[in-house]
Design a protein around this motif. Structure first.
Motif, PDB file in Angstrom:
ATOM      1  N   GLY A   1       0.811  -1.209   0.000  1.00 31.46           N
ATOM      2  CA  GLY A   1       0.000   0.000   0.000  1.00 31.46           C
ATOM      3  C   GLY A   1       0.845   1.260   0.000  1.00 31.46           C
ATOM      4  N   ASP A   2       2.077   1.142  -0.496  1.00 33.60           N
ATOM      5  CA  ASP A   2       3.025   2.266  -0.482  1.00 33.60           C
ATOM      6  C   ASP A   2       2.991   3.005  -1.813  1.00 33.60           C
ATOM      7  OD1 ASP A   2       5.018   3.918   0.459  1.00 33.60           O
ATOM      8  OD2 ASP A   2       6.633   2.653  -0.304  1.00 33.60           O
ATOM      9  N   PHE A   3       3.357   4.295  -1.776  1.00 35.78           N
ATOM     10  CA  PHE A   3       3.449   5.098  -2.998  1.00 35.78           C
ATOM     11  C   PHE A   3       4.697   5.966  -2.927  1.00 35.78           C
ATOM     12  CE2 PHE A   3       2.780   8.830  -5.645  1.00 35.78           C
ATOM     13  CZ  PHE A   3       2.284   8.272  -6.818  1.00 35.78           C
ATOM     14  N   GLN A   4       5.459   5.992  -4.026  1.00 34.39           N
ATOM     15  CA  GLN A   4       6.675   6.798  -4.097  1.00 34.39           C
ATOM     16  C   GLN A   4       6.293   8.246  -4.392  1.00 34.39           C
ATOM     17  OE1 GLN A   4       9.720   5.405  -3.514  1.00 34.39           O
ATOM     18  NE2 GLN A   4      10.662   7.437  -3.605  1.00 34.39           N
ATOM     19  N   THR A   5       6.308   9.081  -3.364  1.00 31.83           N
ATOM     20  CA  THR A   5       5.868  10.472  -3.502  1.00 31.83           C
ATOM     21  C   THR A   5       6.813  11.271  -4.393  1.00 31.83           C
ATOM     22  OG1 THR A   5       4.852  10.424  -1.314  1.00 31.83           O
ATOM     23  CG2 THR A   5       5.317  12.589  -2.249  1.00 31.83           C
ATOM     24  N   GLU A   6       6.221  12.081  -5.256  1.00 30.57           N
ATOM     25  CA  GLU A   6       6.982  12.949  -6.147  1.00 30.57           C
ATOM     26  C   GLU A   6       6.573  14.401  -5.877  1.00 30.57           C
ATOM     27  OE1 GLU A   6       7.494  13.812 -10.973  1.00 30.57           O
ATOM     28  OE2 GLU A   6       6.191  12.198 -10.237  1.00 30.57           O
ATOM     29  N   THR A   7       7.536  15.295  -5.846  1.00 31.70           N
ATOM     30  CA  THR A   7       7.266  16.712  -5.604  1.00 31.70           C
ATOM     31  C   THR A   7       7.368  17.496  -6.900  1.00 31.70           C
ATOM     32  OG1 THR A   7       8.111  16.588  -3.337  1.00 31.70           O
ATOM     33  CG2 THR A   7       7.948  18.780  -4.329  1.00 31.70           C
ATOM     34  N   ILE A   8       6.315  18.244  -7.215  1.00 27.26           N
ATOM     35  CA  ILE A   8       6.282  19.087  -8.405  1.00 27.26           C
ATOM     36  C   ILE A   8       6.509  20.529  -7.967  1.00 27.26           C
ATOM     37  CG2 ILE A   8       4.946  19.793 -10.428  1.00 27.26           C
ATOM     38  CD1 ILE A   8       5.544  16.805 -10.330  1.00 27.26           C
ATOM     39  N   ARG A   9       7.507  21.190  -8.555  1.00 22.79           N
ATOM     40  CA  ARG A   9       7.812  22.579  -8.232  1.00 22.79           C
ATOM     41  C   ARG A   9       7.329  23.489  -9.359  1.00 22.79           C
ATOM     42  NH1 ARG A   9      11.944  19.363  -6.458  1.00 22.79           N
ATOM     43  NH2 ARG A   9      12.645  19.684  -4.312  1.00 22.79           N
ATOM     44  N   PHE A  10       6.622  24.534  -8.985  1.00 26.73           N
ATOM     45  CA  PHE A  10       6.170  25.506  -9.981  1.00 26.73           C
ATOM     46  C   PHE A  10       6.128  26.865  -9.312  1.00 26.73           C
ATOM     47  CE2 PHE A  10       2.734  23.324  -7.918  1.00 26.73           C
ATOM     48  CZ  PHE A  10       1.831  24.306  -7.538  1.00 26.73           C
ATOM     49  N   GLY A  11       6.870  27.829  -9.895  1.00 31.00           N
ATOM     50  CA  GLY A  11       6.966  29.143  -9.281  1.00 31.00           C
ATOM     51  C   GLY A  11       7.563  29.034  -7.891  1.00 31.00           C
ATOM     52  N   THR A  12       6.885  29.602  -6.926  1.00 36.37           N
ATOM     53  CA  THR A  12       7.340  29.530  -5.531  1.00 36.37           C
ATOM     54  C   THR A  12       6.612  28.441  -4.758  1.00 36.37           C
ATOM     55  OG1 THR A  12       5.672  31.162  -4.864  1.00 36.37           O
ATOM     56  CG2 THR A  12       7.836  32.001  -5.527  1.00 36.37           C
ATOM     57  N   GLU A  13       5.799  27.635  -5.427  1.00 31.15           N
ATOM     58  CA  GLU A  13       4.968  26.638  -4.761  1.00 31.15           C
ATOM     59  C   GLU A  13       5.475  25.222  -5.000  1.00 31.15           C
ATOM     60  OE1 GLU A  13       0.532  27.785  -4.815  1.00 31.15           O
ATOM     61  OE2 GLU A  13       1.324  28.668  -6.646  1.00 31.15           O
ATOM     62  N   ARG A  14       4.963  24.306  -4.187  1.00 35.15           N
ATOM     63  CA  ARG A  14       5.288  22.891  -4.307  1.00 35.15           C
ATOM     64  C   ARG A  14       3.999  22.079  -4.202  1.00 35.15           C
ATOM     65  NH1 ARG A  14       8.967  25.503  -5.278  1.00 35.15           N
ATOM     66  NH2 ARG A  14      11.142  25.387  -4.564  1.00 35.15           N
ATOM     67  N   MET A  15       3.939  20.991  -4.927  1.00 35.63           N
ATOM     68  CA  MET A  15       2.798  20.092  -4.842  1.00 35.63           C
ATOM     69  C   MET A  15       3.301  18.656  -4.791  1.00 35.63           C
ATOM     70  SD  MET A  15      -0.413  19.528  -7.462  1.00 35.63           S
ATOM     71  CE  MET A  15       0.569  18.676  -8.709  1.00 35.63           C
ATOM     72  N   SER A  16       2.739  17.854  -3.905  1.00 33.25           N
ATOM     73  CA  SER A  16       3.142  16.455  -3.779  1.00 33.25           C
ATOM     74  C   SER A  16       2.179  15.554  -4.540  1.00 33.25           C
ATOM     75  CB  SER A  16       3.175  16.035  -2.303  1.00 33.25           C
ATOM     76  OG  SER A  16       4.188  16.726  -1.615  1.00 33.25           O
ATOM     77  N   ILE A  17       2.746  14.710  -5.399  1.00 31.73           N
ATOM     78  CA  ILE A  17       1.964  13.633  -6.015  1.00 31.73           C
ATOM     79  C   ILE A  17       2.150  12.430  -5.105  1.00 31.73           C
ATOM     80  CG2 ILE A  17       1.626  12.231  -8.089  1.00 31.73           C
ATOM     81  CD1 ILE A  17       1.087  15.152  -8.556  1.00 31.73           C
ATOM     82  N   ASP A  18       1.195  12.217  -4.212  1.00 34.71           N
ATOM     83  CA  ASP A  18       1.372  11.245  -3.140  1.00 34.71           C
ATOM     84  C   ASP A  18       0.381  10.090  -3.192  1.00 34.71           C
ATOM     85  OD1 ASP A  18      -0.882  12.662  -2.536  1.00 34.71           O
ATOM     86  OD2 ASP A  18      -0.175  13.440  -0.615  1.00 34.71           O
ATOM     87  N   SER A  19      -0.274   9.904  -4.322  1.00 32.45           N
ATOM     88  CA  SER A  19      -1.218   8.798  -4.460  1.00 32.45           C
ATOM     89  C   SER A  19      -1.399   8.474  -5.933  1.00 32.45           C
ATOM     90  CB  SER A  19      -2.572   9.154  -3.833  1.00 32.45           C
ATOM     91  OG  SER A  19      -3.205  10.188  -4.568  1.00 32.45           O
ATOM     92  N   TRP A  20      -1.916   7.288  -6.213  1.00 35.40           N
ATOM     93  CA  TRP A  20      -2.170   6.896  -7.598  1.00 35.40           C
ATOM     94  C   TRP A  20      -3.319   7.701  -8.181  1.00 35.40           C
ATOM     95  CZ3 TRP A  20       1.168   4.095 -10.294  1.00 35.40           C
ATOM     96  CH2 TRP A  20       2.105   3.332  -9.593  1.00 35.40           C
ATOM     97  N   VAL A  21      -4.241   8.158  -7.346  1.00 32.67           N
ATOM     98  CA  VAL A  21      -5.335   9.014  -7.817  1.00 32.67           C
ATOM     99  C   VAL A  21      -4.774  10.330  -8.345  1.00 32.67           C
ATOM    100  CG1 VAL A  21      -7.333  10.376  -7.082  1.00 32.67           C
ATOM    101  CG2 VAL A  21      -7.110   7.994  -6.347  1.00 32.67           C
ATOM    102  N   ARG A  22      -3.904  10.940  -7.551  1.00 30.06           N
ATOM    103  CA  ARG A  22      -3.295  12.209  -7.986  1.00 30.06           C
ATOM    104  C   ARG A  22      -2.417  12.007  -9.214  1.00 30.06           C
ATOM    105  NH1 ARG A  22      -1.426  17.103  -4.303  1.00 30.06           N
ATOM    106  NH2 ARG A  22      -3.484  17.721  -3.576  1.00 30.06           N
TER     107      ARG A  22
END
Length: 426
Positions: free
Chosen positions: A325-346
């Motif tokens: 049930g694990d997911f390899q989290t990926e961080t997306i950087r855009f401008g001054t913000e960050r977003m985590s892709i932390d699930s298969w849904v995302r």
């Protein structure tokens, strides 16, 4: 309405796709605060900015007019130009009053065009909905185009490239603009009727399809998985019961991209099932994990190296998702913000949007209100160029950081690669 020769000549020149110079103009959206206004000020202040905007909008109007041109080449150029503009800029104010004109043009290109033109029109329709966001405007666009999408998708004699594009666009447009969940189910049934043809039969045999038809089934599977992310729990349970036992048969497909799409969909189904029931157990878990493990370590000589490398990378993540049930989290950087892709849904949602906006994804994450709402990023953050410059890390500091990170990564990899290291340490 009659036009002067000079105006017609300018319009004909405008049907060429946007150049890099056009794309770099940062004053063309209602979120112009994301642009570097300092350069425009230096060149003439508000007058230069207004002039650039007028010129750009005139070019866009030329593209819209040219989508109904008699020449297929001209129509194709106009569609590509509009696609590039919408993928790289927020044009909500410009297209709101022209959405029905654009919808009529897209419908005409889908019905009368051939192959590449139909595919371009389908992609443009999706970008139009992404620009308009979730609301009455996009619902009106989709209500007009949905029957055309489904007609092409279900027509076995239609151009295969057009069918592939319609499958992907229908999935994303349904996510953005569909207002009735029952219609979402109907669209999912349409996708199922396609990709389920690649399932193994009860006797273990499978039908043989051309690479292009297999690609169509792959697009249908990915569009189905995208809509799966918005289904309520009762529908999810029904779909899990119907597909979780059959989807693994697609892991044996000869096409590497279909195997990867199937593996990611299996991981998505397990994630959704565990969200519904933390104690979820799958009867065929052991043979499934064995199959996933073999794909994660595939070394068959008859397969291309790039295909094996891509497959092993994906299926290592899929195997962890199914087993732990694990997911390899990926961080997306855009401008001054960050977003985590932390699930298969995302991950499925992010990849669906990125498939249309391409390199403009970071810009849309900053400025597109609908996409920001989907990923719960809040309202767009307005930051001027002076603040961005002040927040930027000096080049020398970045160099020192990257050098240290490179050394640490190299030492860690060398330790793992050393055959004398006891595996038990890890």
């Amino acid at each position: 309405m009659p036009r002067s020769k000079k105006r017609r000549g300018a319009q004909q020149r405008a049907v060429q796709p946007f150049s890099d110079e056009d794309v770099s103009i940062e004053t063309l959206s209602h979120c112009s605060s994301f642009s570097d206004s300092a350069s425009l000020t230096e060149e003439g202040g508000d007058g230069a900015e207004d002039g650039a905007l007028v010129d750009y909008e005139y070019k866009l109007k030329g593209f819209i007019d040219s989508t109904v041109d008699k020449s297929a080449k001209t129509r194709q150029g106009a569609l590509d130009g509009l696609k590039t503009a919408m993928a790289t800029k927020i044009l909500y104010e410009f297209i709101t009053d022209r959405r029905m004109t654009m919808t009529d043009s897209i419908e005409r290109c889908l019905k009368k065009g051939k192959g590449e033109e139909q595919a371009a029109a389908a992609s443009l329709a999706c970008l139009l909905c992404l620009q308009l966001g979730s609301g009455i405007e996009s619902e009106e666009v989709f209500k007009t185009l949905k029957p055309v999408f489904k007609s092409i998708l279900n027509d076995g004699t239609a151009n295969i490239q057009a069918r592939q594009a319609c499958a992907t666009s229908l999935g994303v447009c349904s996510l953005v603009a569909e207002d009735d969940i029952l219609d979402v189910y109907s669209t999912m049934d349409c996708f199922e009727s396609l990709f389920s043809r690649s399932y193994s039969r009860p006797d273990g045999t499978r039908a043989t399809f051309s690479p292009q038809v297999t690609l169509l089934h792959q697009h249908a599977l990915q569009a189905w998985a995208l809509l799966l992310t918005i289904c309520p729990s009762a529908q999810l349970q029904s779909l899990l019961h119907r597909h979780l036992s059959r989807l693994p048969s697609l892991l044996e497909c000869e096409d590497v991209n279909m195997r990867i799409a199937a593996g990611e969909t299996v991981a998505l189904l397990f994630e959704l099932a565990r969200d519904l029931d933390s104690e979820f157990e799958y009867e065929g878990l052991d043979p499934l994990c064995t199959k996933l493990s073999s794909l994660a370590t595939d070394c068959n000589k008859h397969r291309a190296k790039n295909d094996k490398r891509k497959q092993r990378s994906v299926f290592r993540d899929v195997l962890r998702a199914v087993e732990e049930g694990d997911f390899q989290t990926e961080t997306i950087r855009f401008g001054t913000e960050r977003m985590s892709i932390d699930s298969w849904v995302r991950k499925r949602t992010y990849e669906a949007f990125r498939g249309f906006v391409g390199s403009g994804m970071n810009y849309h994450l900053q400025a597109n209100e609908f996409i920001r709402n989907v990923f719960r990023l809040g309202p767009p953050v307005m930051i001027d160029s002076a603040t961005l410059k002040a927040m930027k890390i000096p080049r020398f500091e970045r160099h020192l950081y990257n050098t240290a990170a490179f050394k640490a990564r190299t030492k860690a990899r060398n330790k793992v690669r050393d055959k004398r290291v006891d595996i038990g340490e890890f």
